[in-house]
Write a protein that holds these residues in place. Structure first.
Motif, PDB file in Angstrom:
ATOM      1  N   SER A 378       0.770  -1.224   0.105  1.00 21.49           N
ATOM      2  CA  SER A 378      -0.107  -0.016  -0.071  1.00 21.49           C
ATOM      3  C   SER A 378       0.972   1.293   0.057  1.00 21.49           C
ATOM      4  CB  SER A 378      -0.910  -0.049   1.198  1.00 21.49           C
ATOM      5  OG  SER A 378      -0.076   0.344   2.546  1.00 21.49           O
ATOM      6  N   TYR A 379       1.957   1.201   0.707  1.00 25.93           N
ATOM      7  CA  TYR A 379       3.049   2.300   0.716  1.00 25.93           C
ATOM      8  C   TYR A 379       3.561   2.594  -0.598  1.00 25.93           C
ATOM      9  CZ  TYR A 379       7.008   5.043   1.712  1.00 25.93           C
ATOM     10  OH  TYR A 379       8.381   5.892   1.725  1.00 25.93           O
ATOM     11  N   ALA A 380       3.902   1.368  -1.538  1.00 29.14           N
ATOM     12  CA  ALA A 380       4.404   1.554  -2.843  1.00 29.14           C
ATOM     13  C   ALA A 380       3.281   2.251  -3.762  1.00 29.14           C
ATOM     14  CB  ALA A 380       4.692   0.128  -3.136  1.00 29.14           C
ATOM     15  N   LEU A 381       2.065   1.863  -3.675  1.00 33.20           N
ATOM     16  CA  LEU A 381       0.843   2.290  -4.319  1.00 33.20           C
ATOM     17  C   LEU A 381       0.698   3.869  -4.116  1.00 33.20           C
ATOM     18  CD1 LEU A 381      -1.799  -0.381  -3.829  1.00 33.20           C
ATOM     19  CD2 LEU A 381      -0.469  -0.152  -5.867  1.00 33.20           C
ATOM     20  N   GLY A 382       1.265   4.374  -3.083  1.00 33.29           N
ATOM     21  CA  GLY A 382       1.256   5.798  -3.017  1.00 33.29           C
ATOM     22  C   GLY A 382       2.162   6.440  -3.933  1.00 33.29           C
ATOM     23  N   PHE A 383       3.024   5.859  -4.515  1.00 35.00           N
ATOM     24  CA  PHE A 383       4.120   6.663  -5.356  1.00 35.00           C
ATOM     25  C   PHE A 383       3.342   6.353  -6.841  1.00 35.00           C
ATOM     26  CE2 PHE A 383       6.910   5.443  -2.098  1.00 35.00           C
ATOM     27  CZ  PHE A 383       7.603   6.681  -1.765  1.00 35.00           C
ATOM     28  N   LEU A 384       2.703   5.195  -7.010  1.00 37.94           N
ATOM     29  CA  LEU A 384       1.900   5.342  -8.203  1.00 37.94           C
ATOM     30  C   LEU A 384       0.655   6.622  -8.303  1.00 37.94           C
ATOM     31  CD1 LEU A 384       1.538   1.616  -9.104  1.00 37.94           C
ATOM     32  CD2 LEU A 384       3.033   3.533 -10.183  1.00 37.94           C
ATOM     33  N   ILE A 385       0.000   6.712  -7.060  1.00 37.87           N
ATOM     34  CA  ILE A 385      -0.893   7.777  -7.057  1.00 37.87           C
ATOM     35  C   ILE A 385      -0.265   9.104  -7.377  1.00 37.87           C
ATOM     36  CG2 ILE A 385      -2.215   8.908  -5.626  1.00 37.87           C
ATOM     37  CD1 ILE A 385      -2.986   6.216  -4.153  1.00 37.87           C
ATOM     38  N   SER A 398      -0.266   7.106 -22.864  1.00 38.78           N
ATOM     39  CA  SER A 398       0.567   5.749 -22.549  1.00 38.78           C
ATOM     40  C   SER A 398       1.259   5.822 -21.048  1.00 38.78           C
ATOM     41  CB  SER A 398       1.900   5.920 -23.652  1.00 38.78           C
ATOM     42  OG  SER A 398       1.265   5.934 -25.062  1.00 38.78           O
ATOM     43  N   ARG A 399       1.541   6.880 -20.824  1.00 40.55           N
ATOM     44  CA  ARG A 399       2.317   6.873 -19.382  1.00 40.55           C
ATOM     45  C   ARG A 399       1.161   6.487 -18.432  1.00 40.55           C
ATOM     46  NH1 ARG A 399       7.349   5.996 -18.192  1.00 40.55           N
ATOM     47  NH2 ARG A 399       8.064   7.735 -18.993  1.00 40.55           N
ATOM     48  N   PHE A 400       0.214   7.124 -18.552  1.00 43.46           N
ATOM     49  CA  PHE A 400      -1.140   6.954 -17.848  1.00 43.46           C
ATOM     50  C   PHE A 400      -1.510   5.455 -17.502  1.00 43.46           C
ATOM     51  CE2 PHE A 400      -5.466   6.163 -16.621  1.00 43.46           C
ATOM     52  CZ  PHE A 400      -5.895   6.917 -15.594  1.00 43.46           C
ATOM     53  N   ARG A 401      -1.704   4.846 -18.846  1.00 43.16           N
ATOM     54  CA  ARG A 401      -1.608   3.466 -19.057  1.00 43.16           C
ATOM     55  C   ARG A 401      -0.752   2.510 -18.247  1.00 43.16           C
ATOM     56  NH1 ARG A 401      -4.564   0.391 -22.324  1.00 43.16           N
ATOM     57  NH2 ARG A 401      -5.030   1.898 -23.790  1.00 43.16           N
ATOM     58  N   GLN A 402       0.603   2.794 -18.140  1.00 44.49           N
ATOM     59  CA  GLN A 402       1.637   2.044 -17.284  1.00 44.49           C
ATOM     60  C   GLN A 402       1.241   2.145 -16.050  1.00 44.49           C
ATOM     61  OE1 GLN A 402       5.394   3.939 -18.504  1.00 44.49           O
ATOM     62  NE2 GLN A 402       5.528   2.758 -20.377  1.00 44.49           N
ATOM     63  N   ILE A 403       0.876   3.489 -15.557  1.00 40.57           N
ATOM     64  CA  ILE A 403       0.856   3.500 -14.269  1.00 40.57           C
ATOM     65  C   ILE A 403      -0.576   2.831 -13.655  1.00 40.57           C
ATOM     66  CG2 ILE A 403       0.319   5.437 -12.320  1.00 40.57           C
ATOM     67  CD1 ILE A 403       2.002   7.451 -14.066  1.00 40.57           C
ATOM     68  N   ALA A 404      -1.475   2.990 -14.383  1.00 37.39           N
ATOM     69  CA  ALA A 404      -2.953   2.431 -14.035  1.00 37.39           C
ATOM     70  C   ALA A 404      -2.616   0.781 -13.986  1.00 37.39           C
ATOM     71  CB  ALA A 404      -4.016   2.955 -14.841  1.00 37.39           C
ATOM     72  N   GLU A 405      -1.999   0.333 -15.057  1.00 38.28           N
ATOM     73  CA  GLU A 405      -2.015  -1.199 -15.067  1.00 38.28           C
ATOM     74  C   GLU A 405      -1.064  -1.790 -13.809  1.00 38.28           C
ATOM     75  OE1 GLU A 405      -2.419  -2.199 -19.805  1.00 38.28           O
ATOM     76  OE2 GLU A 405      -0.421  -1.857 -18.887  1.00 38.28           O
ATOM     77  N   ARG A 406      -0.024  -1.082 -13.518  1.00 40.02           N
ATOM     78  CA  ARG A 406       0.650  -1.542 -12.288  1.00 40.02           C
ATOM     79  C   ARG A 406      -0.045  -1.447 -11.237  1.00 40.02           C
ATOM     80  NH1 ARG A 406       4.293  -0.001 -16.300  1.00 40.02           N
ATOM     81  NH2 ARG A 406       6.498  -0.905 -16.206  1.00 40.02           N
ATOM     82  N   TYR A 407      -0.702  -0.275 -10.972  1.00 37.74           N
ATOM     83  CA  TYR A 407      -1.621  -0.162  -9.648  1.00 37.74           C
ATOM     84  C   TYR A 407      -2.620  -1.270  -9.527  1.00 37.74           C
ATOM     85  CZ  TYR A 407      -4.093   2.409  -6.096  1.00 37.74           C
ATOM     86  OH  TYR A 407      -4.829   2.939  -4.817  1.00 37.74           O
ATOM     87  N   THR A 409      -2.669  -4.107 -10.863  1.00 33.23           N
ATOM     88  CA  THR A 409      -2.050  -5.374 -10.892  1.00 33.23           C
ATOM     89  C   THR A 409      -2.078  -5.666  -9.324  1.00 33.23           C
ATOM     90  OG1 THR A 409      -1.211  -5.682 -12.769  1.00 33.23           O
ATOM     91  CG2 THR A 409      -0.177  -6.788 -11.415  1.00 33.23           C
ATOM     92  N   VAL A 410      -1.372  -4.655  -8.692  1.00 34.28           N
ATOM     93  CA  VAL A 410      -0.947  -4.807  -7.330  1.00 34.28           C
ATOM     94  C   VAL A 410      -2.146  -4.881  -6.399  1.00 34.28           C
ATOM     95  CG1 VAL A 410       0.455  -3.894  -5.179  1.00 34.28           C
ATOM     96  CG2 VAL A 410       1.459  -3.903  -7.324  1.00 34.28           C
ATOM     97  N   TYR A 434     -11.173   4.619  -9.867  1.00 33.81           N
ATOM     98  CA  TYR A 434     -10.875   5.897 -10.754  1.00 33.81           C
ATOM     99  C   TYR A 434     -10.263   5.150 -11.883  1.00 33.81           C
ATOM    100  CZ  TYR A 434      -8.199   9.667 -12.469  1.00 33.81           C
ATOM    101  OH  TYR A 434      -7.554  10.501 -13.430  1.00 33.81           O
ATOM    102  N   LEU A 435      -8.892   4.674 -11.550  1.00 33.24           N
ATOM    103  CA  LEU A 435      -7.929   4.017 -12.617  1.00 33.24           C
ATOM    104  C   LEU A 435      -8.625   3.074 -13.645  1.00 33.24           C
ATOM    105  CD1 LEU A 435      -4.636   3.778 -10.389  1.00 33.24           C
ATOM    106  CD2 LEU A 435      -5.390   5.648 -12.233  1.00 33.24           C
ATOM    107  N   GLU A 436      -9.370   2.194 -12.941  1.00 33.13           N
ATOM    108  CA  GLU A 436     -10.185   1.203 -13.855  1.00 33.13           C
ATOM    109  C   GLU A 436     -11.130   1.792 -14.799  1.00 33.13           C
ATOM    110  OE1 GLU A 436     -11.469  -3.325 -13.209  1.00 33.13           O
ATOM    111  OE2 GLU A 436     -11.737  -2.060 -11.799  1.00 33.13           O
ATOM    112  N   ARG A 437     -11.667   2.683 -14.378  1.00 30.31           N
ATOM    113  CA  ARG A 437     -12.846   3.460 -15.377  1.00 30.31           C
ATOM    114  C   ARG A 437     -11.914   4.155 -16.409  1.00 30.31           C
ATOM    115  NH1 ARG A 437     -18.062   4.736 -14.436  1.00 30.31           N
ATOM    116  NH2 ARG A 437     -18.138   2.909 -13.333  1.00 30.31           N
TER     117      ARG A 437
END
Length: 454
Positions: A378-385, A398-407, A409-410, A434-437
């Motif tokens: 959950s701490y790691a996910l904070g950096f993706l937020i 494309s960068r948004f996609r990279q971030i959203a897919e990693r988030y 997945t975890v 939000y990311l999924e939508r």
């Protein structure tokens, strides 16, 4: 669609019929239909027309790659890179052929070039300028410099794509194009008889020299990140450790304390060496930023607790945030967008380091492993937020996609809605929703396809 940036002046080399071009650097960006067609047409016709302009062409060539990185994928970006390679404007000889006897060629021509410069200085004026431009050695130097700059452009574009997609294939191609400029600097700096002034445009302008050094550093770090081989990590570390580390650290730590720039240090005696570096170098502030961005990336590849090797990360974030917010920088879209993407990329790497740390928790305390792993992830996910804030889907899909897919997945690996059980902050669940939508609607967002209101 195009926008304009800083003005530049270009003069043709023909001495008898001199052409003066007063041009405005033009940034190209594809339209909505171009985004819809990007997979099939990664190089739109509007870009092709602009690239094929006359001698006063002012197109910002990398804008094609920027657009593909923003809305395309690795396949479309690779196709765009190949188009630039094959364009008559940037087509370069085989790197091995170009480097053959390069030291002897530069030694011969730079001696003659310096002699031509001396003759022009004796009798300054139009006739002397014409004679200088007609000198065979001068023409050879300018032609070789132009070819070398094409190598640099292609190396830089392949490298940024390799970094974006973490692609060893694209990195290998960047390395091929980077060899001739690197060899040029090596052979010309190593021969005292042909040494040029630091501010000379020969063999390369100072800003191009900075680019080459930066590309070499970034390529070494990316190679280490992709391979994780001890030899590659050691090579990247040696390259960074060869820099003026103490000075660069002091410059970053004291940045913006006395003004709006790294070089705004006032008359404080303990910062005198920073002021001297700023006076002596044409882009010391840029060197500080490039070093700490690279140092942060390398440190995050190391071993041990991430917090203990994150000082470089914090300094790099500080410098990049200022570049993003500085009024004179933020007014230029290309600078602002690059700073934002650099921030997103660095936060992505911090996430990867923190998420990897969760994998070690089970070995350290099996009894509390599940809870500790949840907290660490959950701490790691904070950096993706935080990263997502710098990658708006309307501008950098494309960068948004990279971030959203990693988030996602975890998040999904953490279990069904764990925050509902009070185990994780509810904000993480809202971010996942939000990311999924947005991710599901990303193609429509990029192409501007708005469904009709019901």
């Amino acid at each position: 669609m195009s926008t304009t940036a800083s003005a530049q002046t270009v003069a043709a080399e023909a001495p008898e019929e001199e052409t003066i071009c007063i041009t405005i650097l033009t940034l190209w960006s594809g339209g909505l239909q171009d985004v819809r067609d990007i997979a099939a047409v990664p190089v739109p016709e509007s870009y092709r027309r602009m690239l094929g302009g006359g001698p006063c062409n002012s197109l910002d060539v990398p804008s094609l790659i920027t657009w593909n990185l923003s809305f395309g994928d690795e396949r479309s970006t690779t196709a765009a890179l190949r188009y630039l390679e094959q364009s008559p404007r940037f087509k370069v000889p085989d790197a091995g052929v170009f480097m053959r006897d390069l030291d002897k060629l530069w030694a011969r021509d730079l001696v003659a070039y310096q002699a031509a410069e001396a003759r022009r200085a004796l009798h300054p004026g139009r006739d002397a300028d014409i004679a200088f431009g007609r000198d065979p050695a001068v023409r050879r130097v300018f032609t070789r410099r132009e070819t070398t700059e094409s190598f640099i452009l292609l190396a830089g574009q392949y490298l940024r794509a390799a970094e974006f997609f973490s692609s060893a294939t694209l990195l290998d191609k960047a390395a091929i194009y980077l060899k001739p400029p690197g060899e040029t600097l090596r052979v010309t700096a190593g021969d005292a008889s042909i040494a040029m002034a630091d501010d000379s445009d020969v063999p390369l302008p100072p800003y191009r020299v900075n680019e080459v050094r930066d590309f070499e550093m970034r390529a070494a770090i990316l190679k280490a990140r992709l391979s994780r081989a001890p030899a590659d990590l050691a090579a990247a570390k040696a390259m960074l450790d060869a820099k003026d580390v103490a000075l660069l650290r002091k410059a970053a730590e004291n940045a913006y304390e006395n003004g709006d720039g790294v070089c705004d240090v006032g008359d404080e005696e303990h910062l005198a060496e920073i002021k001297k570096a700023c006076d002596d170098e044409n882009d010391f502030e840029g060197r500080v930023l490039r070093y700490w961005r690279a140092r942060a990336q390398l440190d995050l590849l190391g071993d041990g607790p991430v917090q203990q090797r994150a000082r470089g990360f914090e300094l790099a974030m500080k410098l990049l945030m200022h570049k993003l917010r500085a009024p004179w920088e933020a007014a230029q879209n290309s600078i602002r967008e690059q700073a934002a993407d650099d921030l997103a990329a660095l936060l992505l790497q911090r996430f990867e380091a923190e998420n990897a740390a969760a994998d070690t928790v089970a070995n350290s305390n099996p009894v509390l492993a599940d809870d500790e792993q949840r907290r660490q992830r959950s701490y790691a996910l904070g950096f993706l937020i935080r990263a997502e804030r710098f990658a708006p889907p309307t501008e950098n899909a494309s960068r948004f996609r990279q971030i959203a897919e990693r988030y996602l997945t975890v998040w999904r690996a953490l279990g069904p809605d764990p925050s509902a059980q009070g185990m994780l902050p509810a904000g993480l669940a809202r971010e996942a929703a939000y990311l999924e939508r947005v991710l599901s609607a990303l193609p429509q967002i990029g192409s501007g396809d708005v469904p009709p209101l019901k």
